[in-house]
Motif scaffolding. Structure first.
Motif, short mmCIF file in Angstrom:
data_model
loop_
_atom_site.label_atom_id
_atom_site.label_comp_id
_atom_site.label_asym_id
_atom_site.label_seq_id
_atom_site.Cartn_x
_atom_site.Cartn_y
_atom_site.Cartn_z
N PHE A 125 -33.45 -5.45 -46.61
CA PHE A 125 -32.76 -6.47 -45.82
C PHE A 125 -33.74 -7.12 -44.66
O PHE A 125 -33.67 -8.33 -44.41
N MET A 181 -28.47 -9.64 -55.21
CA MET A 181 -28.19 -9.60 -53.68
C MET A 181 -29.36 -9.97 -52.62
O MET A 181 -29.27 -10.30 -51.60
N CYS A 182 -30.61 -9.51 -53.11
CA CYS A 182 -31.63 -9.60 -52.35
C CYS A 182 -31.93 -11.21 -52.18
O CYS A 182 -32.04 -11.66 -51.18
N PHE A 184 -29.33 -13.40 -52.27
CA PHE A 184 -28.34 -13.71 -51.48
C PHE A 184 -28.83 -13.56 -50.09
O PHE A 184 -28.36 -14.27 -49.25
N VAL A 185 -29.72 -12.48 -49.80
CA VAL A 185 -30.08 -12.42 -48.08
C VAL A 185 -30.79 -13.79 -47.77
O VAL A 185 -30.63 -14.17 -46.66
N ASP A 188 -28.18 -16.69 -47.78
CA ASP A 188 -27.26 -16.72 -46.83
C ASP A 188 -27.77 -16.89 -45.40
O ASP A 188 -27.30 -17.69 -44.45
N ASP A 209 -20.90 -12.50 -44.31
CA ASP A 209 -21.75 -12.92 -45.37
C ASP A 209 -22.74 -11.82 -45.33
O ASP A 209 -23.16 -11.28 -46.51
N LEU A 210 -23.43 -11.56 -44.32
CA LEU A 210 -24.81 -10.81 -44.13
C LEU A 210 -24.28 -9.28 -44.32
O LEU A 210 -24.85 -8.39 -45.02
N ASP A 213 -23.64 -8.69 -47.87
CA ASP A 213 -25.00 -8.50 -48.41
C ASP A 213 -25.59 -7.01 -48.44
O ASP A 213 -26.16 -6.35 -49.30
N THR A 216 -23.45 -4.12 -50.28
CA THR A 216 -23.71 -4.28 -51.80
C THR A 216 -25.07 -3.80 -52.15
O THR A 216 -25.23 -3.18 -53.25
N ILE A 217 -26.05 -4.17 -51.35
CA ILE A 217 -27.50 -3.55 -51.62
C ILE A 217 -27.24 -2.08 -51.46
O ILE A 217 -28.16 -1.37 -52.38
#
Length: 237
Positions: A125, A181-182, A184-185, A188, A209-210, A213, A216-217
Protein backbone atom coordinates in the motif's frame (compact mmCIF):
# COMPACT_ATOMS: atom_id res chain seq x y z
CA UNK A 1 34.32 13.05 -1.97
CA UNK A 2 32.75 10.53 0.39
CA UNK A 3 29.10 9.95 -0.58
CA UNK A 4 28.29 9.14 3.04
CA UNK A 5 29.20 12.72 4.03
CA UNK A 6 26.34 14.14 1.99
CA UNK A 7 23.30 15.44 3.82
CA UNK A 8 19.95 14.03 2.79
CA UNK A 9 17.29 16.66 2.22
CA UNK A 10 14.17 14.98 3.62
CA UNK A 11 12.09 18.09 2.93
CA UNK A 12 12.77 17.68 -0.78
CA UNK A 13 12.11 13.95 -0.57
CA UNK A 14 8.57 14.49 0.74
CA UNK A 15 7.80 17.57 -1.34
CA UNK A 16 4.93 17.08 -3.78
CA UNK A 17 5.17 20.22 -5.91
CA UNK A 18 2.39 19.10 -8.27
CA UNK A 19 -0.11 18.96 -5.39
CA UNK A 20 -1.46 22.17 -3.86
CA UNK A 21 -1.06 22.88 -0.15
CA UNK A 22 -4.80 22.60 0.48
CA UNK A 23 -4.87 19.18 -1.15
CA UNK A 24 -1.82 18.07 0.83
CA UNK A 25 -3.68 19.06 4.00
CA UNK A 26 -6.70 17.13 2.73
CA UNK A 27 -4.55 14.03 2.17
CA UNK A 28 -3.24 14.29 5.75
CA UNK A 29 -6.84 14.14 6.98
CA UNK A 30 -7.55 11.18 4.69
CA UNK A 31 -4.58 9.13 5.89
CA UNK A 32 -5.15 10.07 9.53
CA UNK A 33 -8.72 8.77 9.22
CA UNK A 34 -7.38 5.67 7.47
CA UNK A 35 -5.03 4.94 10.39
CA UNK A 36 -7.94 5.20 12.84
CA UNK A 37 -10.04 2.91 10.63
CA UNK A 38 -7.32 0.27 10.73
CA UNK A 39 -7.21 0.36 14.53
CA UNK A 40 -11.00 0.06 14.78
CA UNK A 41 -11.06 -2.75 12.20
CA UNK A 42 -8.39 -4.58 14.21
CA UNK A 43 -10.66 -4.28 17.25
CA UNK A 44 -13.53 -5.73 15.22
CA UNK A 45 -11.41 -8.66 14.08
CA UNK A 46 -10.31 -9.23 17.69
CA UNK A 47 -13.94 -9.32 18.83
CA UNK A 48 -14.69 -12.07 16.34
CA UNK A 49 -11.57 -14.19 16.76
CA UNK A 50 -11.17 -13.98 20.55
CA UNK A 51 -14.50 -13.21 22.19
CA UNK A 52 -16.91 -14.72 19.63
CA UNK A 53 -19.41 -12.08 20.73
CA UNK A 54 -20.19 -11.33 17.09
CA UNK A 55 -19.95 -13.76 14.21
CA UNK A 56 -18.54 -12.60 10.90
CA UNK A 57 -20.37 -13.24 7.67
CA UNK A 58 -23.78 -12.08 6.53
CA UNK A 59 -24.56 -9.98 9.63
CA UNK A 60 -21.26 -8.10 9.48
CA UNK A 61 -21.76 -7.55 5.72
CA UNK A 62 -25.18 -6.03 6.36
CA UNK A 63 -23.67 -3.88 9.10
CA UNK A 64 -20.89 -2.62 6.80
CA UNK A 65 -23.29 -1.87 3.94
CA UNK A 66 -25.71 -0.15 6.30
CA UNK A 67 -22.99 2.06 7.75
CA UNK A 68 -21.66 2.89 4.29
CA UNK A 69 -25.14 3.84 3.06
CA UNK A 70 -25.70 5.97 6.18
CA UNK A 71 -22.36 7.70 5.63
CA UNK A 72 -23.16 8.35 1.95
CA UNK A 73 -26.56 9.86 2.83
CA UNK A 74 -25.13 12.14 5.54
CA UNK A 75 -23.97 15.43 3.98
CA UNK A 76 -20.41 16.58 4.50
CA UNK A 77 -20.24 19.78 6.54
CA UNK A 78 -18.64 20.95 9.83
CA UNK A 79 -21.86 20.27 11.76
CA UNK A 80 -21.98 16.60 10.74
CA UNK A 81 -18.23 15.91 10.84
CA UNK A 82 -18.19 14.18 14.25
CA UNK A 83 -21.29 12.17 13.39
CA UNK A 84 -19.77 11.01 10.09
CA UNK A 85 -16.51 10.07 11.84
CA UNK A 86 -18.53 7.94 14.26
CA UNK A 87 -20.31 6.28 11.33
CA UNK A 88 -16.93 5.69 9.68
CA UNK A 89 -15.70 4.00 12.86
CA UNK A 90 -18.80 1.78 12.87
CA UNK A 91 -18.18 0.86 9.25
CA UNK A 92 -14.56 -0.01 10.03
CA UNK A 93 -15.62 -2.12 13.03
CA UNK A 94 -18.10 -4.22 11.04
CA UNK A 95 -15.53 -4.59 8.26
CA UNK A 96 -13.05 -5.91 10.82
CA UNK A 97 -15.64 -8.36 12.14
CA UNK A 98 -16.19 -9.48 8.54
CA UNK A 99 -12.51 -10.42 8.32
CA UNK A 100 -13.09 -12.93 11.14
CA UNK A 101 -13.95 -16.04 9.06
CA UNK A 102 -10.90 -15.53 6.84
CA UNK A 103 -8.71 -15.06 9.89
CA UNK A 104 -10.13 -18.25 11.43
CA UNK A 105 -9.01 -20.15 8.33
CA UNK A 106 -5.56 -18.55 8.41
CA UNK A 107 -5.07 -19.16 12.14
CA UNK A 108 -5.86 -22.85 11.62
CA UNK A 109 -3.02 -23.02 9.07
CA UNK A 110 -0.44 -20.73 10.73
CA UNK A 111 -1.26 -17.72 12.97
CA UNK A 112 1.96 -15.92 12.01
CA UNK A 113 0.55 -15.49 8.49
CA UNK A 114 -1.69 -12.69 9.79
CA UNK A 115 1.31 -10.58 10.85
CA UNK A 116 3.16 -11.36 7.63
CA UNK A 117 0.12 -10.46 5.52
CA UNK A 118 -0.40 -7.19 7.39
CA UNK A 119 3.24 -6.15 6.97
CA UNK A 120 3.14 -7.16 3.31
CA UNK A 121 -0.08 -5.24 2.75
CA UNK A 122 1.36 -2.16 4.46
CA UNK A 123 4.46 -2.26 2.25
CA UNK A 124 2.41 -2.78 -0.92
CA UNK A 125 0.00 0.00 0.00
CA UNK A 126 2.81 2.41 0.88
CA UNK A 127 4.76 1.74 -2.33
CA UNK A 128 1.77 2.17 -4.63
CA UNK A 129 0.58 5.23 -2.70
CA UNK A 130 3.96 6.94 -3.04
CA UNK A 131 4.04 5.98 -6.74
CA UNK A 132 0.68 7.72 -7.21
CA UNK A 133 1.77 10.80 -5.23
CA UNK A 134 5.09 11.25 -7.01
CA UNK A 135 3.75 10.48 -10.49
CA UNK A 136 2.47 13.15 -12.83
CA UNK A 137 -1.09 14.15 -12.01
CA UNK A 138 -3.82 12.10 -13.74
CA UNK A 139 -1.21 9.70 -15.13
CA UNK A 140 -2.97 6.69 -13.53
CA UNK A 141 -6.56 7.83 -14.04
CA UNK A 142 -6.61 5.92 -17.33
CA UNK A 143 -6.44 2.68 -15.32
CA UNK A 144 -10.13 3.02 -14.42
CA UNK A 145 -11.42 1.13 -17.47
CA UNK A 146 -8.79 -1.60 -17.19
CA UNK A 147 -9.49 -2.12 -13.50
CA UNK A 148 -13.24 -2.37 -14.08
CA UNK A 149 -12.56 -4.98 -16.77
CA UNK A 150 -10.43 -6.84 -14.22
CA UNK A 151 -13.31 -6.81 -11.74
CA UNK A 152 -15.67 -8.22 -14.38
CA UNK A 153 -13.19 -11.01 -15.18
CA UNK A 154 -12.90 -11.80 -11.47
CA UNK A 155 -16.69 -11.99 -11.20
CA UNK A 156 -16.87 -14.36 -14.18
CA UNK A 157 -14.12 -16.52 -12.67
CA UNK A 158 -16.04 -16.71 -9.39
CA UNK A 159 -19.25 -17.71 -11.16
CA UNK A 160 -17.44 -20.32 -13.25
CA UNK A 161 -15.72 -21.76 -10.19
CA UNK A 162 -19.09 -22.29 -8.50
CA UNK A 163 -19.70 -25.04 -11.05
CA UNK A 164 -16.11 -26.23 -11.64
CA UNK A 165 -14.75 -26.09 -8.09
CA UNK A 166 -11.15 -25.79 -9.28
CA UNK A 167 -8.41 -24.91 -6.79
CA UNK A 168 -6.26 -23.61 -9.65
CA UNK A 169 -9.06 -21.30 -10.82
CA UNK A 170 -9.46 -20.04 -7.26
CA UNK A 171 -5.74 -19.25 -7.06
CA UNK A 172 -5.91 -17.39 -10.38
CA UNK A 173 -8.81 -15.38 -8.98
CA UNK A 174 -6.80 -14.53 -5.84
CA UNK A 175 -3.65 -13.42 -7.69
CA UNK A 176 -5.63 -11.47 -10.28
CA UNK A 177 -7.61 -9.81 -7.50
CA UNK A 178 -4.40 -8.83 -5.71
CA UNK A 179 -3.03 -7.23 -8.89
CA UNK A 180 -6.31 -5.41 -9.57
CA UNK A 181 -6.48 -4.01 -6.03
CA UNK A 182 -2.89 -2.75 -6.27
CA UNK A 183 -4.00 -0.89 -9.39
CA UNK A 184 -6.94 0.55 -7.47
CA UNK A 185 -4.54 2.04 -4.90
CA UNK A 186 -2.89 3.99 -7.73
CA UNK A 187 -6.21 4.93 -9.31
CA UNK A 188 -8.05 5.90 -6.11
CA UNK A 189 -5.13 7.94 -4.77
CA UNK A 190 -4.88 10.06 -7.90
CA UNK A 191 -8.66 10.31 -8.16
CA UNK A 192 -8.82 11.64 -4.59
CA UNK A 193 -6.17 14.23 -5.49
CA UNK A 194 -8.16 15.36 -8.53
CA UNK A 195 -11.40 15.56 -6.55
CA UNK A 196 -9.67 17.60 -3.85
CA UNK A 197 -8.15 19.95 -6.43
CA UNK A 198 -11.67 20.49 -7.81
CA UNK A 199 -13.02 21.37 -4.35
CA UNK A 200 -14.27 18.02 -3.03
CA UNK A 201 -12.80 17.95 0.49
CA UNK A 202 -14.86 15.07 1.88
CA UNK A 203 -11.88 13.32 3.47
CA UNK A 204 -14.11 10.88 5.35
CA UNK A 205 -15.64 9.41 2.20
CA UNK A 206 -12.28 9.45 0.43
CA UNK A 207 -10.88 7.45 3.36
CA UNK A 208 -13.50 4.75 2.68
CA UNK A 209 -12.08 4.13 -0.81
CA UNK A 210 -8.52 3.62 0.42
CA UNK A 211 -9.65 1.61 3.45
CA UNK A 212 -11.52 -0.85 1.23
CA UNK A 213 -8.43 -1.14 -1.00
CA UNK A 214 -6.24 -1.93 2.02
CA UNK A 215 -8.65 -4.46 3.54
CA UNK A 216 -9.16 -6.28 0.24
CA UNK A 217 -5.42 -6.56 -0.37
CA UNK A 218 -4.94 -7.79 3.20
CA UNK A 219 -7.68 -10.41 2.84
CA UNK A 220 -6.36 -11.74 -0.46
CA UNK A 221 -2.75 -11.78 0.75
CA UNK A 222 -3.77 -13.76 3.85
CA UNK A 223 -5.54 -16.37 1.72
CA UNK A 224 -2.66 -16.64 -0.76
CA UNK A 225 -0.07 -17.10 2.00
CA UNK A 226 -2.28 -19.62 3.81
CA UNK A 227 -2.80 -21.68 0.64
CA UNK A 228 0.94 -21.64 -0.10
CA UNK A 229 1.61 -22.77 3.48
CA UNK A 230 -0.86 -25.64 3.12
CA UNK A 231 0.77 -26.68 -0.16
CA UNK A 232 4.20 -26.74 1.54
CA UNK A 233 2.86 -28.93 4.35
CA UNK A 234 1.39 -31.35 1.81
CA UNK A 235 4.72 -31.58 -0.02
CA UNK A 236 6.56 -32.37 3.21
CA UNK A 237 4.16 -35.27 3.88
Amino acid sequence: MNVFDRNINFDALFKFSQISRSTQHHLKNVYSSLAVCMLVAAAGAYVHVVTRLFQGGFVSLLGSLGMMAWLAMTPHNPETEKKRLAILAGFAFFTGVGLGPTMDFVIAVNPSIIVTAFLGTSIIFLCFTLSALYAQRRSYIFLGGTLMSGLIIMLLLSLANLFVGSVMLFKVHMYLGLAVMCGFVLFDTQLIIEKAEMGDKDYIWHCVDLFLDFVTIFRKLMVILAMNEKDKKKEKK
